[in-house]
Motif scaffolding. Structure first.
Motif, PDB file in Angstrom:
ATOM      1  N   ALA A   1      -2.765   4.855  -1.578  1.00 24.76           N
ATOM      2  CA  ALA A   1      -1.412   5.200  -1.092  1.00 24.76           C
ATOM      3  C   ALA A   1      -0.648   5.809  -2.262  1.00 24.76           C
ATOM      4  N   THR A   2       0.064   6.896  -1.979  1.00 30.04           N
ATOM      5  CA  THR A   2       0.775   7.590  -3.064  1.00 30.04           C
ATOM      6  C   THR A   2       2.073   6.882  -3.451  1.00 30.04           C
ATOM      7  N   ARG A   3       2.592   6.058  -2.542  1.00 29.20           N
ATOM      8  CA  ARG A   3       3.891   5.384  -2.784  1.00 29.20           C
ATOM      9  C   ARG A   3       3.765   3.924  -2.414  1.00 29.20           C
ATOM     10  N   ALA A   4       4.687   3.119  -2.948  1.00 29.00           N
ATOM     11  CA  ALA A   4       4.748   1.712  -2.532  1.00 29.00           C
ATOM     12  C   ALA A   4       5.097   1.667  -1.043  1.00 29.00           C
TER      13      ALA A   4
ATOM     14  N   ARG B   1      -1.624  -5.955   4.954  1.00 25.18           N
ATOM     15  CA  ARG B   1      -2.652  -5.609   5.959  1.00 25.18           C
ATOM     16  C   ARG B   1      -3.651  -4.605   5.383  1.00 25.18           C
ATOM     17  N   ALA B   2      -3.138  -3.621   4.632  1.00 22.59           N
ATOM     18  CA  ALA B   2      -4.038  -2.606   4.049  1.00 22.59           C
ATOM     19  C   ALA B   2      -5.051  -3.286   3.128  1.00 22.59           C
ATOM     20  N   SER B   3      -4.605  -4.284   2.383  1.00 25.08           N
ATOM     21  CA  SER B   3      -5.498  -4.949   1.418  1.00 25.08           C
ATOM     22  C   SER B   3      -6.573  -5.781   2.113  1.00 25.08           C
ATOM     23  N   ARG B   4      -6.261  -6.237   3.333  1.00 26.16           N
ATOM     24  CA  ARG B   4      -7.277  -7.020   4.063  1.00 26.16           C
ATOM     25  C   ARG B   4      -8.431  -6.126   4.524  1.00 26.16           C
TER      26      ARG B   4
ATOM     27  N   ALA C   1      -2.670   0.634  -4.347  1.00 28.32           N
ATOM     28  CA  ALA C   1      -1.241   0.865  -4.131  1.00 28.32           C
ATOM     29  C   ALA C   1      -0.664   1.642  -5.302  1.00 28.32           C
ATOM     30  N   SER C   2       0.489   2.240  -5.081  1.00 26.95           N
ATOM     31  CA  SER C   2       1.239   2.848  -6.185  1.00 26.95           C
ATOM     32  C   SER C   2       2.538   2.065  -6.314  1.00 26.95           C
TER      33      SER C   2
END
Ligand code: DGY
Length: 326
Positions: free
Chosen positions: A9-12, A20-23, A29-30
């Motif tokens: 992901a380019t931004r927080a 959810r993305a980490s699961r 992350a940025s």
């Protein structure tokens, strides 16, 4: 053990979205303070072996950036409904899917359009500045007089989801709604809003005009001097769509000379640059692209972007695939 796809992901993103993305993904992350610039994106994607990118309207994914991406990149999910920042032809040439997040930011964006409409009509920006500067000397019968919206005509250019949601709000203010689209809406969607076949007819009658069309080569600088001159003198202009749709020099001149009485703007050409003429004028109400900026909406946008990525990696067609079209 299944190997998670690598996602950058380019931004927080909102915390719940990152969780959810980490699961599901090997998620990179940025940090909020250090967004990943698009010029560094190809090298980072190569180093990490990324297969997917989650980008935002602030990331200009032009042909050069897309051409430089490693072959493993299969999908770009934008955290936005607008996708003019992505060169779709370049993505097609690389066989990269592109998805967006329609539908979930309708109400939040219509709320901001309403805020801009009220703020512009009632001189909220001038009043707020006066209070902060401590220059208010008390109530007077003639101070900061704005204009009533009740009984006035709101022209909506682009009566899609957001235009319709704004129309719903403006009816509650007692405004009469007119709109222009390529085609009239079915009665159940248009309600009492009056369709104008020619955009000029919409402009002639719009005491307030709200823009809800995407930025495309065809709409670039659509609202130019000639079209602004068609508005009733003193009309209000609202833009929550894209800054590129407005000719800034022409709108600033119209605001200076009173052809446009006030403008409420949330979006600007070439953001985050803002034409300095806007801030120099008293009759502008300016927000920094806050249309979708609520916790609920930004989470919904993030989840939608992840739904699209999940679909792709599960072998399904992403529900919001904008390119290639289904
Ligand atoms: C979008 O999704 O395109 C919006 O401009 C973000 O608020």
């Amino acid at each position: 053990m299944t190997v998670k796809p690598v996602l950058i992901a380019t931004r927080a993103l909102p915390t719940a979205v990152e969780a959810r993305a980490s699961r599901t993904y090997d998620y990179h992350a940025s940090p909020e303070a250090e967004p990943l610039s698009v010029s560094d994106l190809p090298a980072k994607a190569r180093d990490l072996g990324a297969q997917a990118l989650l980008v935002t309207p602030s990331d200009r994914m032009d042909a050069d950036v897309i051409a430089a991406l490693p072959d493993r990149i299969a999908i770009i999910a934008t955290f936005s409904v607008g996708y003019e920042h992505i060169d779709l032809e370049a993505a097609e040439a690389r066989g990269i899917l592109v998805t967006n997040t329609p539908g979930v930011l309708t109400e939040a964006t219509a709320d901001i359009a309403l805020l801009l409409l009220l703020g512009a009509a009632r001189r909220a920006s001038e009043g707020e500045r006066m209070m902060r500067a401590g220059t208010w000397t008390g109530w007077t019968p003639t101070q900061l007089l704005g204009t009533d919206l009740r009984g006035k005509r709101l022209g909506i250019l682009g009566m899609g989801r957001i235009g319709q949601a704004l129309a719903h709000r403006a009816r509650a203010l007692g405004m009469n709604i007119l709109y222009h689209n390529r085609k009239p809406l079915p009665k159940e969607e248009a309600g009492d809003a009056q369709y104008q076949v020619r955009v000029e007819d919409l402009l002639f009658q719009s005491d307030a005009l709200s823009l809800h069309v995407p930025a495309t080569p065809q709409t670039r600088k659509f609202l130019n001097g000639a079209r602004l001159a068609l508005l009733p003198r003193g009309a209000i202009v609202i833009n929550t769509a894209r800054g590129a749709v407005v000719d800034d020099e022409a709108l600033i001149a119209a605001l200076r000379h009173g052809q446009v009485g006030a403008a409420g703007l949330d979006v600007y050409d070439d953001e985050p640059k803002v034409h300095p003429g806007y801030a120099a004028l008293p009759n502008t109400f300016l927000l920094p692209h806050l249309g979708s900026a609520t916790v609920e909406t930004r989470e919904a946008m993030g989840f939608k972007a992840l739904d699209n990525l999940d679909a792709h990696f599960e072998g399904r067609i992403p529900p919001n695939r904008i390119h290639p079209t289904a």
